[in-house]
Design a protein around this motif. Structure first.
Motif, PDB file in Angstrom:
ATOM      1  N   ALA A  34      -3.952  14.595 131.620  1.00  0.00           N
ATOM      2  CA  ALA A  34      -3.948  13.761 132.821  1.00  0.00           C
ATOM      3  C   ALA A  34      -4.298  12.324 132.467  1.00  0.00           C
ATOM      4  CB  ALA A  34      -4.936  14.321 133.845  1.00  0.00           C
ATOM      5  N   GLY A  35      -5.262  12.144 131.548  1.00  0.00           N
ATOM      6  CA  GLY A  35      -5.636  10.800 131.137  1.00  0.00           C
ATOM      7  C   GLY A  35      -4.501  10.078 130.430  1.00  0.00           C
ATOM      8  N   ARG A  36      -3.745  10.798 129.619  1.00  0.00           N
ATOM      9  CA  ARG A  36      -2.643  10.162 128.886  1.00  0.00           C
ATOM     10  C   ARG A  36      -1.478   9.781 129.793  1.00  0.00           C
ATOM     11  NH1 ARG A  36      -1.788  13.180 123.017  1.00  0.00           N
ATOM     12  NH2 ARG A  36      -3.941  12.960 122.283  1.00  0.00           N
ATOM     13  N   THR A  37      -1.258  10.560 130.840  1.00  0.00           N
ATOM     14  CA  THR A  37      -0.127  10.306 131.731  1.00  0.00           C
ATOM     15  C   THR A  37      -0.485   9.439 132.930  1.00  0.00           C
ATOM     16  OG1 THR A  37      -0.610  12.379 132.885  1.00  0.00           O
ATOM     17  CG2 THR A  37       1.032  12.453 131.102  1.00  0.00           C
ATOM     18  N   GLY A  38      -1.793   9.271 133.183  1.00  0.00           N
ATOM     19  CA  GLY A  38      -2.205   8.511 134.360  1.00  0.00           C
ATOM     20  C   GLY A  38      -2.165   9.327 135.630  1.00  0.00           C
ATOM     21  N   TRP A  39      -2.087  10.659 135.515  1.00  0.00           N
ATOM     22  CA  TRP A  39      -2.068  11.527 136.683  1.00  0.00           C
ATOM     23  C   TRP A  39      -3.483  12.028 136.963  1.00  0.00           C
ATOM     24  CZ3 TRP A  39       2.119  15.118 134.157  1.00  0.00           C
ATOM     25  CH2 TRP A  39       3.334  14.437 134.075  1.00  0.00           C
ATOM     26  N   SER A  42      -5.270  17.629 138.994  1.00  0.00           N
ATOM     27  CA  SER A  42      -4.654  18.644 139.856  1.00  0.00           C
ATOM     28  C   SER A  42      -3.142  18.682 139.686  1.00  0.00           C
ATOM     29  CB  SER A  42      -5.019  18.393 141.319  1.00  0.00           C
ATOM     30  OG  SER A  42      -4.455  17.173 141.783  1.00  0.00           O
ATOM     31  N   LYS A  43      -2.534  17.529 139.385  1.00  0.00           N
ATOM     32  CA  LYS A  43      -1.091  17.520 139.188  1.00  0.00           C
ATOM     33  C   LYS A  43      -0.715  18.319 137.950  1.00  0.00           C
ATOM     34  CE  LYS A  43       2.967  14.545 138.614  1.00  0.00           C
ATOM     35  NZ  LYS A  43       3.530  13.190 138.743  1.00  0.00           N
ATOM     36  N   VAL A  44      -1.465  18.162 136.885  1.00  0.00           N
ATOM     37  CA  VAL A  44      -1.216  18.934 135.668  1.00  0.00           C
ATOM     38  C   VAL A  44      -1.289  20.423 135.980  1.00  0.00           C
ATOM     39  CG1 VAL A  44      -2.091  19.503 133.373  1.00  0.00           C
ATOM     40  CG2 VAL A  44      -2.040  17.114 134.140  1.00  0.00           C
ATOM     41  N   PRO A  56      12.337  14.578 136.688  1.00  0.00           N
ATOM     42  CA  PRO A  56      12.730  14.279 135.295  1.00  0.00           C
ATOM     43  C   PRO A  56      11.741  13.334 134.618  1.00  0.00           C
ATOM     44  CG  PRO A  56      14.653  14.231 136.725  1.00  0.00           C
ATOM     45  CD  PRO A  56      13.456  14.365 137.633  1.00  0.00           C
ATOM     46  N   GLU A  57      11.203  12.384 135.397  1.00  0.00           N
ATOM     47  CA  GLU A  57      10.225  11.445 134.844  1.00  0.00           C
ATOM     48  C   GLU A  57       8.934  12.165 134.448  1.00  0.00           C
ATOM     49  OE1 GLU A  57      13.305   9.532 137.049  1.00  0.00           O
ATOM     50  OE2 GLU A  57      11.851  11.039 137.741  1.00  0.00           O
ATOM     51  N   ASP A  58       8.520  13.141 135.256  1.00  0.00           N
ATOM     52  CA  ASP A  58       7.337  13.931 134.922  1.00  0.00           C
ATOM     53  C   ASP A  58       7.530  14.659 133.595  1.00  0.00           C
ATOM     54  OD1 ASP A  58       6.058  13.235 137.300  1.00  0.00           O
ATOM     55  OD2 ASP A  58       6.717  15.045 138.355  1.00  0.00           O
ATOM     56  N   LEU A  59       8.699  15.239 133.416  1.00  0.00           N
ATOM     57  CA  LEU A  59       8.961  16.013 132.200  1.00  0.00           C
ATOM     58  C   LEU A  59       8.989  15.116 130.967  1.00  0.00           C
ATOM     59  CD1 LEU A  59      11.695  18.464 133.522  1.00  0.00           C
ATOM     60  CD2 LEU A  59       9.237  18.852 133.306  1.00  0.00           C
ATOM     61  N   THR A  60       9.582  13.944 131.122  1.00  0.00           N
ATOM     62  CA  THR A  60       9.614  13.000 130.003  1.00  0.00           C
ATOM     63  C   THR A  60       8.204  12.570 129.630  1.00  0.00           C
ATOM     64  OG1 THR A  60      11.809  12.198 130.602  1.00  0.00           O
ATOM     65  CG2 THR A  60      10.454  10.743 129.247  1.00  0.00           C
ATOM     66  N   ALA A  61       7.384  12.247 130.640  1.00  0.00           N
ATOM     67  CA  ALA A  61       6.003  11.821 130.385  1.00  0.00           C
ATOM     68  C   ALA A  61       5.204  12.937 129.732  1.00  0.00           C
ATOM     69  CB  ALA A  61       5.353  11.387 131.698  1.00  0.00           C
ATOM     70  N   TRP A  62       5.402  14.162 130.173  1.00  0.00           N
ATOM     71  CA  TRP A  62       4.673  15.310 129.624  1.00  0.00           C
ATOM     72  C   TRP A  62       5.024  15.505 128.148  1.00  0.00           C
ATOM     73  CZ3 TRP A  62       1.904  18.953 132.921  1.00  0.00           C
ATOM     74  CH2 TRP A  62       1.351  20.025 132.215  1.00  0.00           C
TER      75      TRP A  62
END
Length: 283
Positions: A34-39, A42-44, A56-62
């Motif tokens: 979560a810290g690396r993605t800025g989320w 709970s979203k993780v 698609p943006e979530d998957l790329t960020a992950w």
């Protein structure tokens, strides 16, 4: 939400968890990811447990945050696979209504026989330009979609060319309540009802009406369209469901048969349409 869709979303979550636990530099906690993605954390958790649909943006960020950039293409393909089943309105309409209509146009081209049920509005293949314009305007406002209303109207009217080509057959059944729904101006609704009355008897169109006073074996639920015996498209508020498994199609064929038992046709349907038309201008 469909069982197939939820299973696919859960499977994607399992894959995401695998990527998090097997980073090249060692496993990440949900909090670290979560810290690396800025989320938020709970979203993780929701993505991993199939409680939220990834973009698609979530998957790329992950994939980038876990050091698995090579997995991006596969993740996108997995998402596209189950989004072909459940097509979110918000995502579909991000580019406007025209692309949605063009997708339907392609399905019409490859279909010979249509069965369509609508309980709350006039089905698109029978809409006048004025009625279609009102419908597109309402949904543009609801979903804050790209306002390509006139393009969408032209695309919807293009669908109607097959009504007169003689190469396809349509069986449309409407609940009588749809004839009274004031989604447009009274003048536009009057034109729409005139159009419906003129369609009765067309050799490519079997138009039925389920009267409000009819005895129903099941409630007149949401609209759906059967394309031959290979595909059913079901409309809901959050999305369209595109179902092509034999079991799903057979289920909706059974619903169709049950609903249409209460329909009337020909002169009886014509009288119901004229009654609704008269209600707009009783003098």
């Amino acid at each position: 939400m469909s069982t197939d869709f939820q299973q696919a979303r859960t499977a994607l979550g399992v894959r995401l968890r695998e990527l998090r636990l097997h980073c090249p530099e060692g496993r990440l906690t949900g909090e670290q990811l979560a810290g690396r993605t800025g989320w938020n954390k709970s979203k993780v958790s929701k993505l991993e447990n199939g409680k939220q649909t990834a973009t698609p943006e979530d998957l790329t960020a992950w994939a980038r945050a876990t050091g698995h950039e090579s997995a991006i293409e596969g993740l996108h393909a997995q998402l596209a696979g189950f989004e072909s089943l459940t097509r979110s309105w918000r995502r579909q309409l991000a580019q406007g209504h025209r692309p949605v209509q063009e997708t339907l146009l392609a399905e019409h081209e490859r279909t010979s026989a249509f069965r369509m049920w609508e309980n709350s509005a006039i089905v698109g293949v029978l809409q006048t330009p004025e009625y279609a314009r009102a419908m597109f305007t309402r949904y543009t406002e609801l979903w804050d979609a790209r306002p390509d209303i006139e393009e969408a109207v032209r695309a919807r009217i293009e669908l109607q060319k097959w009504l007169y080509s003689g190469t396809k057959q349509y069986h449309v059944v409407l609940w009588e309540a749809a004839l009274y729904a004031p989604i447009c101006t009274p003048q536009a609704l009057a034109l729409q009802l005139d159009r419906l009355a003129g369609i009765v008897g067309l050799d490519t169109m079997r138009l039925g009406i389920v009267p409000l006073t009819s005895s129903l074996k099941i409630p007149p639920g949401n609209g759906f369209w059967l394309y031959d015996d290979r595909l059913v498209v079901v409309e809901d508020w959050h999305a369209e469901l595109w179902l092509d498994t034999p079991d799903a199609v057979a289920s909706y064929e059974k619903v169709w048969d049950t609903l249409t038992e209460s329909a009337v046709y020909g002169a009886d349907a014509h009288r119901i349409i004229l009654r609704a038309r008269h209600a707009l201008d009783p003098r």
